[in-house]
Structures are given as C-alpha cells and as structure tokens.
Design a protein around this motif. Structure first.
Motif, short mmCIF file in Angstrom:
data_model
loop_
_atom_site.label_atom_id
_atom_site.label_comp_id
_atom_site.label_asym_id
_atom_site.label_seq_id
_atom_site.Cartn_x
_atom_site.Cartn_y
_atom_site.Cartn_z
N ILE A 56 -12.14 6.80 -4.06
CA ILE A 56 -12.65 6.86 -2.68
C ILE A 56 -12.51 5.52 -1.96
O ILE A 56 -11.77 5.40 -0.98
CB ILE A 56 -14.13 7.31 -2.67
CG1 ILE A 56 -14.23 8.74 -3.22
CG2 ILE A 56 -14.68 7.26 -1.24
CD1 ILE A 56 -15.63 9.22 -3.44
N PHE A 57 -13.16 4.45 -2.50
CA PHE A 57 -13.30 3.24 -1.70
C PHE A 57 -11.98 2.51 -1.50
O PHE A 57 -11.69 2.01 -0.43
CB PHE A 57 -14.35 2.31 -2.33
CG PHE A 57 -15.69 2.97 -2.42
CD1 PHE A 57 -16.29 3.50 -1.28
CD2 PHE A 57 -16.34 3.09 -3.63
CE1 PHE A 57 -17.51 4.13 -1.35
CE2 PHE A 57 -17.57 3.72 -3.72
CZ PHE A 57 -18.15 4.24 -2.57
N HIS A 58 -11.14 2.45 -2.56
CA HIS A 58 -9.85 1.79 -2.40
C HIS A 58 -8.71 2.78 -2.27
O HIS A 58 -7.54 2.42 -2.41
CB HIS A 58 -9.60 0.83 -3.57
CG HIS A 58 -10.42 -0.41 -3.47
ND1 HIS A 58 -11.48 -0.67 -4.30
CD2 HIS A 58 -10.38 -1.45 -2.60
CE1 HIS A 58 -12.07 -1.80 -3.95
NE2 HIS A 58 -11.40 -2.31 -2.92
N ALA A 59 -9.05 4.05 -2.03
CA ALA A 59 -8.00 5.05 -1.92
C ALA A 59 -7.26 4.91 -0.60
O ALA A 59 -7.77 4.36 0.37
CB ALA A 59 -8.61 6.44 -2.03
N VAL A 60 -6.02 5.39 -0.60
CA VAL A 60 -5.22 5.43 0.64
C VAL A 60 -5.38 6.81 1.23
O VAL A 60 -5.22 7.81 0.54
CB VAL A 60 -3.74 5.16 0.31
CG1 VAL A 60 -2.92 5.23 1.59
CG2 VAL A 60 -3.60 3.81 -0.36
N TRP A 61 -5.72 6.88 2.52
CA TRP A 61 -6.04 8.19 3.12
C TRP A 61 -4.95 8.68 4.05
O TRP A 61 -4.96 9.84 4.45
CB TRP A 61 -7.38 8.14 3.84
CG TRP A 61 -8.49 7.89 2.87
CD1 TRP A 61 -9.06 6.70 2.57
CD2 TRP A 61 -9.13 8.86 2.05
NE1 TRP A 61 -10.01 6.85 1.61
CE2 TRP A 61 -10.09 8.18 1.28
CE3 TRP A 61 -9.01 10.24 1.90
CZ2 TRP A 61 -10.90 8.84 0.36
CZ3 TRP A 61 -9.82 10.88 0.99
CH2 TRP A 61 -10.76 10.18 0.22
N SER A 62 -4.02 7.77 4.48
CA SER A 62 -2.97 8.25 5.38
C SER A 62 -1.69 7.49 5.07
O SER A 62 -1.71 6.42 4.46
CB SER A 62 -3.37 8.05 6.84
OG SER A 62 -3.56 6.67 7.07
N GLY A 63 -0.57 8.09 5.48
CA GLY A 63 0.71 7.46 5.22
C GLY A 63 1.80 8.50 5.20
O GLY A 63 1.53 9.70 5.09
N GLU A 64 3.03 8.04 5.34
CA GLU A 64 4.16 8.97 5.41
C GLU A 64 4.90 9.06 4.08
O GLU A 64 5.50 10.08 3.78
CB GLU A 64 5.15 8.50 6.51
CG GLU A 64 4.60 8.64 7.91
CD GLU A 64 4.13 10.06 8.22
OE1 GLU A 64 4.91 11.01 7.98
OE2 GLU A 64 2.97 10.22 8.64
N ASP A 65 4.93 8.00 3.30
CA ASP A 65 5.64 8.04 2.02
C ASP A 65 5.03 7.02 1.07
O ASP A 65 3.95 6.47 1.34
CB ASP A 65 7.14 7.80 2.21
CG ASP A 65 7.39 6.48 2.93
OD1 ASP A 65 6.45 5.64 2.96
OD2 ASP A 65 8.50 6.30 3.47
N ARG A 66 5.74 6.71 -0.02
CA ARG A 66 5.18 5.88 -1.07
C ARG A 66 4.79 4.48 -0.60
O ARG A 66 3.90 3.85 -1.17
CB ARG A 66 6.19 5.76 -2.23
CG ARG A 66 7.48 5.03 -1.86
CD ARG A 66 8.53 5.27 -2.91
NE ARG A 66 8.23 4.58 -4.17
CZ ARG A 66 8.80 3.42 -4.53
NH1 ARG A 66 9.69 2.84 -3.74
NH2 ARG A 66 8.48 2.87 -5.66
N ALA A 67 5.44 4.04 0.47
CA ALA A 67 5.17 2.68 0.94
C ALA A 67 3.68 2.47 1.20
O ALA A 67 3.12 1.41 0.89
CB ALA A 67 5.97 2.41 2.22
N ALA A 68 3.02 3.48 1.76
CA ALA A 68 1.61 3.34 2.09
C ALA A 68 0.75 3.14 0.85
O ALA A 68 -0.29 2.48 0.90
CB ALA A 68 1.14 4.58 2.86
#
Lengths: 373, 248
Positions: A56-68
């Motif tokens: 949750i806290f360090h998760a990535v919640w948005s992005g288009e591909d692996r770069a995010a």
C-alpha cells in the motif's frame, strides 16, 4: 449465549479496569499464555508492517508501463493489474463481444443474490430459472452462433469468467449427483451399491489432474471421430464427476448421522423410500453435512486452477501469463499479480465460508438431533 | 369364529442371524380389543409388534392385518401400514419439522389430503392430546411427555384402525408418564384396537382386555388381566410379576 452473559458491565466502572481484566483473563492468564502472547505480537509486528508498506504505502498506483514501477524502494505495481483487467475478467473473449459476458455476470449475480437474501420472495421460481433458463442463456450468449451472435469458440474464454463457469457448474452439477451416489452407496440393492462404491473409490483415488488429462486427451480416442465434444464440456464433465465423488462421501456422513428411528417412523406412517428420503432424511442429513459441503465447494473453486494443465487460461493462468509480459516486467510484477490472485481467491472462499456459517444458524429452525433422550 | 379379527398371527418365526427371536408366536386380536404385551427385556415383544407393520420381517408363519396378509409384496406392506399406526419408545418425531408439520406430512403425501384439511385434522388431534398451543414449535422445544403425545397425534392423523405402542412411556421421566397414559386410556375408551408393549402394569390391569406374557421369544401365557395378575399359570409369569410388581 444466555442473557446473563450478554449483560453489560455495571455502569460507572472505569474502562481501564475492564480492559485490564480482559487482558489478564484472555492474554496473560498464565506464564505460558503470556509468553505466547508476546511471541505472537512480535511475529505480527515483524510481518505486517513490511507487507502493508510494500502493498500500500510504497505501492505504485498509476502508470502506463514498467517504467512507472521500476526504481529502488518501490512496492507493488498495481497499474499492471489495471492494464490486464480485460484479460483477467474476460480471458481472450473478443473485445467487441464482451457485453455478452457482462450480461452473464450481471444476471448471474442478481440471481445468486436473490437466492441468498432471505427476505426476497418466490425463491423457488428464481431457483428453477437459475437452474434451467440461466445455463441456457449462458450457453447461447457465450458461444454465440444463434440469434445473429457471432461464434466465440470456448478456447477464447478465460480469466475469471472461466474460473467461475467451471466452479459453479462443478458445484451445481456435482451436488445432485453426489446425493444420488451417497444414497446409492447405502442402497440395499447390491448392483447399485457396488457401482456407486466403485465410482466413488475410483474417482477419489485419482488426482484431478489425471482425470482432466483423461477427459482432454484420452477420451477423444475412445469416441468415433464424428462424435466430438467441445474440450470445455469435457473439462466441465470431468470436474463435476470428480467433485461429485467427494460430495457423495460428505453427504453419506450426514446420512449416517440420522438415527434409524427417523426412517422407521416415516415408514410406519406409510411414506415410501423416496418420500422418506426427500422429506425426512435428506433435509436433516444435508444440514449436518453443510460445513463439509461448503468445504468441498471451496476446494473445488481453488482446484479449477488445474484446468490450465489442459490448456485453458483460467483466472490464475491469465495473471501468470501477464507476469512475463515484457511491457510490465519489473521485480515486483509477479508478486503483485499473485497477491491480487490470492486476494480474489480469498474473497470468494471467505464469502462462501461466511454464507455457510450463516446458513448453519438459520436453516430448518429446529435443532437436528434434539429431542432424543 | 363370527367376530372379525383385526390381527391374526399364526406360527410366526423370526431369526436374527442364528438367534431365534420369535418362536412359533400365534395371537388373535379382535377388532376393538386392547392387548398389553409384557415380558422381560429381550423376550421379543417389541419385535413381535414391529412385525405387524413390517418394520421387521418374519421368516415363516402368517400375519394378517385387517384382511391384508403381509408378504414380501410391497403393495401389501403399504396396505397394512395404512391401517396401522405406531408410537415408538424414542418418539421419533421429525426434528426439522414443526409439531403441526409432523402431523400433516404423511396426510398430504400418503392420504393425499389438501393442506387445509390436513391442518384441520392435525389441529383437532393436537387438541385432543392437549397440545394444540404448541403446534408451531419444533419437537426439540417440547418435553418428553409432550413429544410422545405429538407422536400419538401424528399416528392418529392417518386414521389407523390399529395402534401399536412400543414401550411408549419407557423413555419418559416419571412425572410425564401419567399424561401419556391418560391419552392412551382415552383412545382405548373410544374403541381403538391397541397393542401395547409396556411395563405399566396399572394400565394393563385397568384397560387391557387381555395381557400377553412373552419369554425367550415365545408367547407363554395370555389371559384377561384379572386372571393374569391374580392367578398366573406359568412359573416364569409368576417370577416376572413378582419382580415387576415389587413396590406397587
């Protein structure tokens, strides 16, 4: 629980005293329990924060591909799940035809909810519709080829759709077959009894994977080439029969718990075998075996993931396939996928388990087995 | 023999494996007769009455109930069970059904009565056994005596010509025996043909037309109660009576 234990603490007692007493009685009642309590707390403190941190806290919640999702200190890669959402829910079902799956989901959910919510009326008719009209609707909508709907071959069905389809079919079909097998195993007619025993013991002695292999690869060799069944149908039959054998043993356990006096009393009143079974013995036996029946259903639901062995892309397989997608390839992708899969499986299974607990407390009013001295 | 017989057993034999439970048992019961069967436990008295509605199968001899001979033929068994009601030691009420449903289930499915009629008949009978106010409860919520009265009502709802009672008061607490016997006495006064396996000798003395004593699978003695209690002919009967009447 009696009324006395439900009574509240006398008003005016300081909450600190109440809390202290609760801690002393429940967590620190002896040296062993105190040590166990402290060890448990230590274990929880070590395990839970890192998981929460990562998920949750360090998760990535948005992005288009692996770069995010790349980079040090980053946690779960949730946009990966979002980008795979279509496949997870529909498999490889043609995108323009997905509305057909949506209708199946919605009608199925409404029907199930109707049957499960006690206040709603005409349950019998809804139940009959769910067992007759609904499967027909599912077949027509999903396969197509009728009413101008383009054909979507079952090889394209997948994801949650396939998992739910296989497990629900397995549960619904195996239930009546299991009951008949259980009754057959207790039959006084030797031929029926032996046939049922052989079937049950054969199926229970063979892993599901083997049965699926037989259904998908071996069975076509025995049938003439013009008589071929869709591979999915063969898998459904295999899963249903497999589950029926287990269901039979569970129901038999319930049947054995019903005292002989029950069927004797029914016989003395002139009720024949089938009516005695339907009105007197089975309702009591099924209530007793309900927890085990639900356990069977839960096992079946999770076992459906084995159909990936014969080439189906069920829910878990779709996620697994996504893990190796280069567009989303990061160190966290696979973990994210499996965590999501675990949460979904857990959600369904926990739901079933809670519903069974609810049923145990409400079905049938009278206590089974009560009133005997 | 001018009077029609309700039940006729002639030379009935039954074995459990090698154990000979019923030995050449013969008994004739006239319509409206009240028979009490007694004897030490294991003497075959329960088996005897359970053969009459074919809960147990006899292996030789003839059993004729209300003109239907009990054979292997399933239809004959059905015919007999329509005429014969039974009350069990352990009540055997259906715990998942209400008291009312216990009394209507067989009416609807065996007698094919419409629900309203079945309910009416059941409630009348429940009133007769003084338990109408409990009709919506489940058997587990009733006392033993109440349950046994429901069981009697349930059997009567099928309008049997013969009632079998298999130790109807043996599983009851002493203070509840009276209420069940009372119902049985009323039934006897209405002229029901009754076969009662019981140790309640007071009941036997007052209401039996004949008392049958069984021992080791044999019918040893049968006599009207006055004679049976005052002047038992068989040594085993005397022994049994002296044991069971201690303290009476």
């Amino acid at each position: 629980m009696s009324d006395a234990t439900l009574q509240r603490e006398p008003p005016g007692r300081p909450w600190r005293a109440v809390a202290f007493e609760w801690l002393r009685d429940n967590l620190f009642s002896s040296w062993t329990s105190a040590v166990l309590t402290l060890l448990s707390i230590a274990a929880l403190v070590t395990i839970i924060p890192p998981i929460l941190d990562w998920a949750i806290f360090h998760a990535v919640w948005s992005g288009e591909d692996r770069a995010a999702c790349l980079g040090p200190g980053k946690g779960a890669c949730w946009p990966f799940i979002a980008s795979r959402w279509g496949q997870i829910v529909y498999g490889f079902y043609d995108a323009v035809e997905r509305w057909r799956v949506d209708i199946v989901y919605v009608v199925g959910a409404i029907g199930l909810a109707w049957l499960m919510i006690p206040r709603l009326p005409v349950k019998l008719w809804v139940g009959i519709a769910m067992l007759t009209a609904f499967p027909a609707l599912v077949y027509v909508l999903l396969s197509g080829g009728m009413f101008g709907l383009p054909i979507v071959p079952s090889t394209k069905w997948g994801g949650l759709l396939l998992t739910l389809l296989i497990s629900l079919t397995g549960i619904v079909v195996s239930f009546p077959i299991g009951i008949l097998l259980a009754l057959g195993r207790r039959s006084t007619l030797p031929v029926i009894r032996i046939l049922c025993v052989c079937f049950i013991e054969f199926v229970r002695g063979v892993p599901l994977i083997t049965i699926l292999f037989m259904a998908s690869n071996l069975l076509p060799l025995f049938f003439p080439p013009e008589l071929t069944f869709d591979k999915l149908i063969r898998a459904l039959v295999a899963v249903s029969l497999f589950s029926a054998a287990y269901m039979a043993e569970v129901v038999r356990g319930g049947l054995q718990a019903i005292p002989k006096g029950q069927s004797e009393a029914a016989a003395a009143l002139g009720l024949g075998y089938w009516r005695t079974t339907a009105f007197i013995v089975l309702p009591q036996a099924l209530k007793i075996s309900l927890p085990s029946i639900v356990s069977s259903c839960i096992s079946l639901f999770k076992d459906t993931s084995l159909v990936s062995i014969i080439g189906f892309f069920d829910f878990l397989q779709v996620i697994k396939a996504g893990n190796s997608d280069p567009v989303w390839s990061t160190p966290n992708t696979a973990f994210t996928g499996y965590l999501f899969a675990a949460l979904v499986y857990w959600g369904f299974c926990f739901g079933m388990s809670r519903y069974s607990a609810y049923l145990e407390n409400t079905v049938g009013g009278g206590k089974v087995g009560a009133g005997r001295t | 023999m001018s009077e029609p017989l309700a039940i006729e057993l002639s030379h009935v034999n039954k074995w459990y494996g090698r154990f000979h439970v019923l030995k050449d048992a013969s008994l004739q019961v006239k319509k409206g007769e009240r028979i009490v069967i007694c004897g030490p436990s294991g003497s075959g008295k329960s088996t005897l009455i359970r053969c009459i509605n074919h809960l147990e199968e006899h292996q030789s001899g003839r059993i004729v109930v209300e003109g239907h001979e009990l054979t292997r033929n399933l239809r004959a068994i059905d015919e007999v069970r329509r005429e014969v009601g039974m009350v069990f030691q352990q009540f055997n009420l259906f715990p998942h059904l209400t008291v009312l449903e216990n009394c209507t289930l067989a009416q609807t499915w065996v007698r094919k009565r419409p629900k309203a009629e079945a309910d009416r008949i059941a409630l009348e009978l429940l009133e007769r056994v003084r338990i109408k106010d409990q009709a919506q409860k489940y058997p587990g919520q009733l006392s033993g005596g109440q349950q046994q009265r429901v069981a009697i009502a349930r059997a009567l709802a099928m309008e049997p010509k013969v009632m079998l009672f298999d130790e109807p008061t043996s599983a009851l607490d002493p203070e509840m025996i009276g209420e069940v016997l009372e119902v049985m006495v009323e039934l006897a006064e209405e002229g029901m043909t009754m076969l009662v396996v019981t140790h309640e000798m007071g009941f036997a003395r007052k209401f039996a037309d004949r008392v049958v004593f069984m021992d080791y699978g044999r019918i040893v003695e049968e006599a009207p109660p006055e004679e049976f209690f005052a002047n038992p002919k068989n040594e085993r009967t005397r022994q049994f009576l002296s044991q069971i009447l201690v303290g009476h």
